[in-house]
Design an enzyme around this catalytic site. Sequence first.
Site, PDB file in Angstrom:
ATOM      1  N   HIS A 232      -9.684  -3.750  12.944  1.00  0.00           N
ATOM      2  CA  HIS A 232      -8.635  -4.363  12.124  1.00  0.00           C
ATOM      3  C   HIS A 232      -8.149  -5.579  12.890  1.00  0.00           C
ATOM      4  CE1 HIS A 232      -4.455  -4.068  10.069  1.00  0.00           C
ATOM      5  NE2 HIS A 232      -5.296  -4.695   9.291  1.00  0.00           N
TER       6      HIS A 232
ATOM      7  N   LYS B  38      -8.589  -2.432   1.229  1.00  0.00           N
ATOM      8  CA  LYS B  38      -8.438  -1.493   2.328  1.00  0.00           C
ATOM      9  C   LYS B  38      -9.212  -0.193   2.048  1.00  0.00           C
ATOM     10  CE  LYS B  38      -5.973  -3.356   5.725  1.00  0.00           C
ATOM     11  NZ  LYS B  38      -5.568  -4.733   5.498  1.00  0.00           N
TER      12      LYS B  38
ATOM     13  N   ARG C 184       0.839  -1.194   0.000  1.00  0.00           N
ATOM     14  CA  ARG C 184       0.000   0.000   0.000  1.00  0.00           C
ATOM     15  C   ARG C 184       0.875   1.246   0.000  1.00  0.00           C
ATOM     16  NH1 ARG C 184      -2.079   1.276   4.154  1.00  0.00           N
ATOM     17  NH2 ARG C 184      -1.089  -0.267   5.505  1.00  0.00           N
TER      18      ARG C 184
ATOM     19  N   LYS D 168      -2.077 -11.714  12.530  1.00  0.00           N
ATOM     20  CA  LYS D 168      -3.533 -11.890  12.479  1.00  0.00           C
ATOM     21  C   LYS D 168      -3.926 -13.089  11.615  1.00  0.00           C
ATOM     22  CE  LYS D 168      -4.399  -7.769  10.859  1.00  0.00           C
ATOM     23  NZ  LYS D 168      -2.986  -7.328  10.829  1.00  0.00           N
ATOM     24  N   THR D 169      -3.413 -13.106  10.391  1.00  0.00           N
ATOM     25  CA  THR D 169      -3.801 -14.178   9.468  1.00  0.00           C
ATOM     26  C   THR D 169      -3.230 -15.517   9.933  1.00  0.00           C
ATOM     27  OG1 THR D 169      -3.919 -12.611   7.643  1.00  0.00           O
ATOM     28  CG2 THR D 169      -3.693 -14.929   7.054  1.00  0.00           C
TER      29      THR D 169
ATOM     30  N   SER E 229       0.166  -4.778  10.488  1.00  0.00           N
ATOM     31  CA  SER E 229       0.640  -5.687   9.453  1.00  0.00           C
ATOM     32  C   SER E 229       1.836  -6.506   9.924  1.00  0.00           C
ATOM     33  CB  SER E 229       1.028  -4.877   8.224  1.00  0.00           C
ATOM     34  OG  SER E 229       1.354  -5.750   7.179  1.00  0.00           O
TER      35      SER E 229
ATOM     36  N   ARG F 188       2.397 -12.099  -1.275  1.00  0.00           N
ATOM     37  CA  ARG F 188       1.057 -12.323  -0.725  1.00  0.00           C
ATOM     38  C   ARG F 188       0.328 -13.406  -1.488  1.00  0.00           C
ATOM     39  NH1 ARG F 188      -1.248  -9.405   3.833  1.00  0.00           N
ATOM     40  NH2 ARG F 188       0.222  -7.724   4.181  1.00  0.00           N
TER      41      ARG F 188
ATOM     42  N   ASP G  98      -8.937 -10.420   8.781  1.00  0.00           N
ATOM     43  CA  ASP G  98      -8.448  -9.028   8.740  1.00  0.00           C
ATOM     44  C   ASP G  98      -9.425  -7.924   9.140  1.00  0.00           C
ATOM     45  OD1 ASP G  98      -6.002  -7.547   8.066  1.00  0.00           O
ATOM     46  OD2 ASP G  98      -7.175  -6.642   6.478  1.00  0.00           O
TER      47      ASP G  98
HETATM   48  P1  ATP Z   1      -1.563  -7.971   7.478  1.00  0.00           P
HETATM   49  O1  ATP Z   1      -2.386  -6.977   8.239  1.00  0.00           O
HETATM   50  O2  ATP Z   1      -0.537  -7.298   6.618  1.00  0.00           O
HETATM   51  O3  ATP Z   1      -2.383  -8.965   6.738  1.00  0.00           O
HETATM   52  P2  ATP Z   1      -1.065 -10.003   9.561  1.00  0.00           P
HETATM   53  O4  ATP Z   1      -1.229  -9.452  10.946  1.00  0.00           O
HETATM   54  O5  ATP Z   1      -2.172 -10.819   9.032  1.00  0.00           O
HETATM   55  O6  ATP Z   1      -0.660  -8.789   8.568  1.00  0.00           O
HETATM   56  P3  ATP Z   1       0.511 -12.329   9.061  1.00  0.00           P
HETATM   57  O7  ATP Z   1       0.186 -12.453   7.621  1.00  0.00           O
HETATM   58  O8  ATP Z   1      -0.141 -13.309   9.979  1.00  0.00           O
HETATM   59  O9  ATP Z   1       0.275 -10.842   9.576  1.00  0.00           O
HETATM   60  O10 ATP Z   1       2.094 -12.367   9.180  1.00  0.00           O
HETATM   61  C1  ATP Z   1       2.822 -12.817  10.276  1.00  0.00           C
HETATM   62  C2  ATP Z   1       4.154 -13.299   9.726  1.00  0.00           C
HETATM   63  O11 ATP Z   1       5.074 -13.516  10.761  1.00  0.00           O
HETATM   64  C3  ATP Z   1       3.975 -14.621   8.991  1.00  0.00           C
HETATM   65  O12 ATP Z   1       4.835 -14.609   7.881  1.00  0.00           O
HETATM   66  C4  ATP Z   1       4.427 -15.629  10.045  1.00  0.00           C
HETATM   67  O13 ATP Z   1       4.931 -16.809   9.478  1.00  0.00           O
HETATM   68  C5  ATP Z   1       5.524 -14.863  10.751  1.00  0.00           C
HETATM   69  N1  ATP Z   1       5.794 -15.261  12.145  1.00  0.00           N
HETATM   70  C6  ATP Z   1       6.990 -15.636  12.619  1.00  0.00           C
HETATM   71  N2  ATP Z   1       6.926 -15.891  13.926  1.00  0.00           N
HETATM   72  C7  ATP Z   1       5.659 -15.660  14.312  1.00  0.00           C
HETATM   73  C8  ATP Z   1       4.980 -15.754  15.569  1.00  0.00           C
HETATM   74  N3  ATP Z   1       5.601 -16.105  16.673  1.00  0.00           N
HETATM   75  N4  ATP Z   1       3.666 -15.457  15.590  1.00  0.00           N
HETATM   76  C9  ATP Z   1       3.029 -15.049  14.484  1.00  0.00           C
HETATM   77  N5  ATP Z   1       3.623 -14.959  13.270  1.00  0.00           N
HETATM   78  C10 ATP Z   1       4.931 -15.261  13.182  1.00  0.00           C
HETATM   79 MN    MN Z   2      -3.391 -10.612   7.339  1.00  0.00          MN
END
Ligand code: ATP
Ligand code: MN
Length: 532
Positions: free
Chosen positions: A221, A201, A60, A243-244, A239, A323, A258
Site C-alpha cells: 500500500h 480496494k 469505505r 502518498k498521493t 489514508s 475525492r 496507491d
Molecule cells: P489514501 O490512502 O486515502 O489515498 P494518501 O496517503 O494518498 O491517502 P493524500 O491524498 O496524499 O493521502 O492526503 C494527504 C493530505 O494531507 C492532502 O490533503 C494534503 O494536502 C494534506 N497535507 C497537509 N500537510 C501535508 C504534509 N506536510 N505532507 C503531506 N500531505 C499534507
Molecule cells: Mn492516495
Amino acid sequence: MVDHNTTTKSISLASYGIHDAQVNYQWTARQLHDETIRKGLGVEASSGALAINTGKFTGRSPMDRFIVKDDITSDRVWWGDINIPFDPDKFDKLYEKITAYLGGKEVYVRDSFACADVNYRTNIRVVNEYPWSNLFVYNMFIRPEESELEGFEPDWVVINAPGFLADPEVDGTRQGNFAILNFTRKMAIVGGTGYTGEIKKGIFSALNFELPVFKNTLPMHCSANVGQKGDSAIFFGLSGTGKTTLSADPDRKLIGDDEHGWTSENTVFNFEGGCYAKAIDLTEEKEPEIYRAIRFGAILENVIMDEQGVVDFTDSSITQNTRVSYPLYNIDNIQVPSIGFNPKNIFFLTADAFGVLPPISKLTPGQAAYHFISGYTAKVAGTEEGVNEPQPSFSACFGAPFMPLHPTEYAEMLSKKMQDAGVNVWLVNTGWTGGAYGEGRRMKLKYTRAMISAAMEDQLNDVAYRVHPIFGLAIPQSCPDVPDEVLNPRDTWADGQAYDLKAQELAKSFKENFAQFESYANEEIMGGAPRS
Ligand code: ATP
Ligand code: MN
C-alpha cells in the site's frame, strides 16, 4: 486527450446469472460522462470534470468487508476483525440476489487490467449499475487497447450494485451494504454502497493475497515515483498521510499513487491505471499536478460547487473525504509503463496527531521492520465511516484492511527485499508539529517536500544526526530549505516537559499494540521498539 474508442464487441452477462440486461460494454469516458449527466446522476464542473455524489457512503466501510472462507483461504488468511469470514453458501445466495437485481436493467460493463507488468497482469471485468462507477473503473484500472479485448477472459469479476441492499438477518451481512471477496469463484460483490473506493480496494485485497502466495511478489500500500537517474522511491502510509500528494512531484515521474508490487525480478509495478486523490483543501498553488489533473475525464466525489460549477475545495459539508479520480495520463510527468526498478529510498509516512515523531528520521533495518509491522498514524477524519475526530491508529503494513495474510508474512518479504536492495528507509511525519492536534499545526507541505527531496538527493547523508531519546530514531540536524528548529519536535513545543510526557504516552501505545506481534519478532526487530 486520450479517449479509448468504443468497441464493436458486445458481451452477454447470462453466464453470470444477469439476464435480460441492456449491456453497455466498454463505453468511452465521453459516453459515460455524458450518460451520467443525461440521467441526472451528476453534473459537469467548470473544469470539465464530472461531479457526482456517492450517496450515503462517502468512505469505505471496513466492518462490512468480508472474505469467503473456502479451501483457498481458510488456512492462509489471518482471520479476525479485519478479515471477516463469510460462509460460501451465503455468498452464493447473496450473489443470486444481487445478479437478479441487475437483471433487466441497463448496466455498464468494462474489461480492464490490473498490474502494469504484463507478466503479472490480471484481467478484471466490472459490472456496474451506474455509469459514473464505470467511469471510475475506466480511470483507475489499466485500459486495454481494442486488440487486447479479443478473447479477453476475466481473472476476476466485480459485480457492483450500489442500489441493492442485503437483508442482514437472511444474508449474513452486518447491514445492508457489503463488499465480499470470493477466491474460489474469483468474484467480488459490492452492494449497498456507491463509494467507488470499495471497487479498487476490493481488487487490491484480492491481489494482496494472490501475488505473495502464487507469484512471489510483495504487494504494497504505497505510492511510487522515479527520478531522472532512474532511482525509484516508494511511500508507504495509511489514508491521509500523503502518498498521493507527495508522489506527485514535478521533478520525478509518477509510477502510481496507491498500490504496487515489488517483484523477485527487482522491479516495482503499479497495479492501477489512475489516481484517487483527496480533494479537501486542494489548491493549485500547493498541489499543482493534482489540481491540473482535474479536467474532463476526472470524477469529483462529494464536492460542493456554485452555480457556475466552480468547486469550493474547502467545503467539507458532505464529507472530509472528498475525492477525485483521474487516469494517470491526466498527470504530466508519468512513467510509461508504470514500472520502476528496486527503490533506492523508502518513506514510511505517518500523520502523527500527537506532534511527537520527528518530521524526518532515518531507520535502522530493525526499526524499519518494527515500524512497518506497527503501521502507526493518527486516523484523519473522513475516509472511513464513523471517524470524525483524529485518533491514534496502528494498521500493520500501513494497510491492514487490505492485507489478507498475517502481517509478518509481508514484513518478512519486505525486510529481505530491503536488505537485498540496500535501500534507505525514512520515517516521515506529515502530521502535527508544535504541539498535539488542537494546539500545534500540520507540518508545512513545502517542508515535507524539501525533506523528502533532500533524502532522495543524498543531501542527508553527511549531516549531523541526533538520536531521539525515547524512540531511538536518528534525526538529521539540518536539511536544505527547512529551518533547523523544525527538525527536532521537542524544540517546536512551547513546553518541553509536556512533549516528553506525550512522547512517553505514544511510546506506550506502540508497545501495547506490538505485543500481539512480539512472538514473531526477532531481537533485531525488537531493538527497533521505543526505548522507554
Ligand atoms: P489514501 O490512502 O486515502 O489515498 P494518501 O496517503 O494518498 O491517502 P493524500 O491524498 O496524499 O493521502 O492526503 C494527504 C493530505 O494531507 C492532502 O490533503 C494534503 O494536502 C494534506 N497535507 C497537509 N500537510 C501535508 C504534509 N506536510 N505532507 C503531506 N500531505 C499534507
Ligand atoms: Mn492516495
